[in-house]
Design an enzyme around this catalytic site. Sequence first.
Site, mmCIF file in Angstrom:
data_model
loop_
_atom_site.group_PDB
_atom_site.id
_atom_site.type_symbol
_atom_site.label_atom_id
_atom_site.label_comp_id
_atom_site.label_asym_id
_atom_site.label_seq_id
_atom_site.Cartn_x
_atom_site.Cartn_y
_atom_site.Cartn_z
ATOM 1 N N SER A 205 39.248 -20.637 -26.248
ATOM 2 C CA SER A 205 40.249 -21.253 -27.499
ATOM 3 C C SER A 205 41.175 -20.209 -27.714
ATOM 4 O O SER A 205 40.984 -18.940 -27.587
ATOM 5 C CB SER A 205 39.208 -21.219 -28.764
ATOM 6 O OG SER A 205 39.959 -21.621 -29.760
ATOM 7 N N TYR B 133 33.504 -17.154 -34.738
ATOM 8 C CA TYR B 133 34.061 -18.284 -33.772
ATOM 9 C C TYR B 133 35.014 -17.669 -32.772
ATOM 10 O O TYR B 133 35.068 -17.712 -31.552
ATOM 11 C CB TYR B 133 34.797 -19.557 -34.456
ATOM 12 C CG TYR B 133 35.516 -20.360 -33.508
ATOM 13 C CD1 TYR B 133 34.582 -21.155 -32.510
ATOM 14 C CD2 TYR B 133 36.855 -20.551 -33.185
ATOM 15 C CE1 TYR B 133 35.198 -22.211 -31.798
ATOM 16 C CE2 TYR B 133 37.503 -21.434 -32.462
ATOM 17 C CZ TYR B 133 36.680 -22.079 -31.601
ATOM 18 O OH TYR B 133 36.983 -23.052 -30.881
#
Length: 329
Positions: free
Chosen positions: A159, A185
């Site tokens: 990501s 994350y």
Amino acid sequence: MTTAQQPLHSGFGPQTTAQEALAGRDLQGKLAIVTGGHGGIGLETTRVLVGAGAKVIVGARDVKKAQDALSAMKGVEVLQLDLADPRSIDRFAAEFLASNRALDLLINNAGVANPPEIRDARGFDTQFATNHLGHFQLTARLWEALLRSGHARVITLSSIGHMLGPIDMDDVNYTRRPYDKDLSYGASKTACSLFAVELDKRGEAHGVRAFAVNPGAILTGLTRHLSDEELAAWGVRRDENGAFIAPEGFKTPEQGAATSVWCATSPLLEGKGGVYCENCDIAAIVPADSKLLAGVRSWAIDPAAAESLWNLSEDLLGMTHGAIPEFSR
């Protein structure tokens, strides 16, 4: 041979869909596993691969939910898989290996994003455990099937969140510092990229190549842990019916699945691997302090960090160092 982390100028771009990225290729005889392949960009990935003739096995926590979502597709098999449960991963892999089939494509697509602090039964941070360790263990358990293909590709979804920073190798599970769901994350997605770097190094001689993918910004079920205020910071708002409206720059699921499909099938990547890709191309390296929501930061493709993470992951999972298929309990 190391693949340069620089664009190939593939001719595709941010608006390319998964169907367009496939470019009409025939995948008859190919077998793929797509984790979380029943929702969001995973569902579109499954749809395009099946439509091209591949057989696809979808790993899903909720088998009934997955079967309902995939009921209109032929050539799809659903097996139970919870990436936060090492026993579930072992059962999934054992069931697949018992069929003695070769695995041509492993698409590590499933993940979790920005939940409150949650730990699994081992005390591991749920984002690091699910997004990285679960796929690390799954890939290791399926290694025999990947070798059997002789020409396999492993695609792991990273990501742009990796831009939040490198991994704190001394505290991946937030036992020494306050929990930060965003940094957690970002670190888990940095880990996904580093995993591709080291896996490719170890797999190249055996016909296994690995790629990390930034799918782009897409409104999928991964946003369920974000408040309206947090989404508004990204320009996301609701209409009069309560449905989210994405701003310019966000992708549709069809566009979000494109780079996964491109990495899985493109002939431009023959003989290549260990790179971070976005918009159906190899991404450019950008400075560490870049504010661009594109490109790859150096810490996500650093070979030394990739090897350190690999060793740490084996330690956390109780695997023997030095070879993917060897492990101890």
